[in-house]
Write an enzyme that holds these catalytic residues in place. Structure first.
Site, short mmCIF file in Angstrom:
data_model
loop_
_atom_site.label_atom_id
_atom_site.label_comp_id
_atom_site.label_asym_id
_atom_site.label_seq_id
_atom_site.Cartn_x
_atom_site.Cartn_y
_atom_site.Cartn_z
N LYS A 109 33.52 6.07 33.76
CA LYS A 109 34.44 6.46 32.69
C LYS A 109 35.32 5.30 32.22
CE LYS A 109 34.14 11.37 33.01
NZ LYS A 109 34.66 12.66 32.68
N LYS A 162 23.74 12.83 32.86
CA LYS A 162 24.16 14.20 33.16
C LYS A 162 24.54 14.95 31.89
CE LYS A 162 28.42 15.06 34.52
NZ LYS A 162 29.63 15.72 35.03
N LYS A 176 30.21 18.19 29.17
CA LYS A 176 30.88 18.85 28.06
C LYS A 176 31.67 17.89 27.19
CE LYS A 176 33.87 21.30 31.07
NZ LYS A 176 34.50 20.28 31.90
P1 ATP Z 1 33.49 16.15 31.62
O1 ATP Z 1 32.45 15.87 30.59
O2 ATP Z 1 34.87 16.40 31.08
O3 ATP Z 1 33.47 15.17 32.76
P2 ATP Z 1 31.79 18.04 32.93
O4 ATP Z 1 30.94 18.80 31.98
O5 ATP Z 1 31.16 16.96 33.72
O6 ATP Z 1 33.10 17.56 32.21
P3 ATP Z 1 33.56 19.14 34.95
O7 ATP Z 1 34.72 19.93 34.48
O8 ATP Z 1 33.79 17.75 35.35
O9 ATP Z 1 32.38 19.16 33.89
O10 ATP Z 1 32.85 19.92 36.12
C1 ATP Z 1 33.00 21.28 36.48
C2 ATP Z 1 31.94 21.61 37.49
O11 ATP Z 1 30.65 21.60 36.87
C3 ATP Z 1 31.86 20.60 38.64
O12 ATP Z 1 31.64 21.28 39.85
C4 ATP Z 1 30.67 19.75 38.28
O13 ATP Z 1 30.04 19.19 39.42
C5 ATP Z 1 29.77 20.76 37.60
N1 ATP Z 1 28.88 20.10 36.64
C6 ATP Z 1 29.26 19.45 35.51
N2 ATP Z 1 28.20 18.97 34.85
C7 ATP Z 1 27.11 19.32 35.60
C8 ATP Z 1 25.71 19.11 35.45
N3 ATP Z 1 25.24 18.46 34.41
N4 ATP Z 1 24.89 19.61 36.38
C9 ATP Z 1 25.37 20.30 37.46
N5 ATP Z 1 26.68 20.53 37.66
C10 ATP Z 1 27.54 20.05 36.75
#
Ligand code: ATP
Ligand code: LTN
Length: 334
Positions: free
Chosen positions: A111, A192, A195
């Site tokens: 990041k 990955k 969001k």
């Molecule tokens: P950001 O883009 O803001 O980093 P994010 O989509 O990665 O957000 P988080 O809020 O960081 O989501 O994560 C919430 C939960 O969802 C965490 O337990 C994270 O491990 C899980 N998670 C997020 N993206 C994935 C993915 N692509 N596959 C599996 N688990 C995920």
């Protein structure tokens, strides 16, 4: 009853990755665990935010947690910034963590990469996350694969603190699912699904209707050799589709692969399975849409219940470090 805690950042629309990697397991844990789930709005401040959007995203996150099937009678749903002990314990843990171990965090490296300025909060992000977990003396933390390293750090900080200052924190375990623990972007299967990363065709939203899911899955990037087999390194796009179907149908991706010879058939079934999986979430969310007073009540009760657990843990940690108790509390004891 064992306790679980987990958190999700209100940084945008929830994705299928959030659901398969984390949220649906949160729903299972509420049945047989003392479960705490937190909208981590303070973590959202580590990137550029628009206050109006953050406010909306935090409410939206709470609505989504209810829509996936979390039941406030079975678990505690709250907002991180409503419980002041999260930031208070963070300081104590920042004085336990080292610069070196924070510098090794891959999420920080990713990041901060290429950024001209990097917020101090982005660097100490994993310490705030450790505070979230340790305050509740959680036994397990249901998260996707990408959070494993942060969990390891939380464990390490708990152990170090306990060794130095006496038994204070429970050392938590990561609870990472066996299937779909790392859902990849459908257009860029090397990264990955996330969001906060703009990828309209690569990201399936938690609330996407069936038509959108079908369109995105049909356009998902695969490869040209045409053979259906599970190989994450050589065939990342196809492997992701197999992982998704495995995750949605509780099988292994290798088992799923055996049933197909053509990519088109697999995509058809992936789209169907995902649409079915997300349909009830979408329906519940539509039913809840405007019930903000209900959400406010859930969050107010959640904050009170969370505070009941967090405050004594913080007090114990502060005392272990030699901080004086609040004079008013000391007087109460006389
Ligand atoms: P950001 O883009 O803001 O980093 P994010 O989509 O990665 O957000 P988080 O809020 O960081 O989501 O994560 C919430 C939960 O969802 C965490 O337990 C994270 O491990 C899980 N998670 C997020 N993206 C994935 C993915 N692509 N596959 C599996 N688990 C995920
Ligand atoms: N960093 C996590 C979100 C998070 C979290 C937590 C997860 C913040 N605090 C406590 C589990 C437990 C992420 O998914 N990006």
């Amino acid at each position: 009853m064992k306790r679980v805690l987990s958190g999700i950042t209100p940084s945008g629309d929830f994705t299928l990755g959030n659901y398969l990697g984390a949220l649906r397991h949160w729903v299972s844990f509420q049945e047989d665990h003392d479960a705490f789930y937190c909208v981590v709005d303070l973590h959202a401040l580590t990137t550029d935010i628009d206050p109006v959007v953050l406010r909306r995203n935090s409410l939206d996150a709470a609505l989504n947690l209810l829509a996936v099937g979390l039941d406030p009678r079975r678990c505690t749903i709250f907002v991180q910034s409503h419980v002041p002990e999260h930031t208070r314990l963070t300081w104590l843990l920042e004085c336990t963590a080292t610069m070196g171990e924070l510098r090794r965090m891959t999420q920080f490296k990713e990041k901060s990469h290429g950024q001209e300025t990097v917020r101090a909060g982005l660097f100490t992000y994993p310490v705030l996350m450790a505070a979230d977990i340790l305050l509740y003396r959680a036994d397990a933390v249901p998260v996707g694969e990408d959070q494993r390293q942060h969990l390891e750090l939380a464990r390490e900080l708990a152990l170090r603190f306990n060794n130095r200052y006496g038994e204070t924190f429970t050392v938590p375990e990561a609870a990472v699912p066996g299937a779909a623990a790392r859902v990849m972007d459908l257009q860029h299967p090397e990264r990955k699904m996330s969001k906060s990363v703009e990828s309209p065709l690569g990201t399936i939203g938690l609330l996407d209707p069936a038509e959108a899911i079908t369109r995105k899955v049909r356009k998902a990037v695969t490869d040209t050799d045409g053979e259906v087999r599970y190989d994450r390194a050589a065939k990342p796009g196809l492997a992701n589709l197999l992982d998704l179907l495995a995750g949605a149908t509780d099988r292994t991706p290798q088992e799923v692969a055996k049933g197909y010879t053509r990519y088109g058939d697999l995509k058809h079934d992936v789209a169907e399975a995902l649409s079915e999986l997300l349909r009830p979430v979408r329906e519940r969310r539509m039913a809840l849409e405007d019930d903000l007073p209900y959400v406010d009540t859930v969050l107010a009760e959640g904050a009170a219940a969370a505070h009941e657990v967090a405050a004594p843990t913080y007090a114990k940690a502060a005392d272990a470090l030699g901080l004086l108790p609040l004079p008013s509390l000391a007087r109460d004891e006389d």
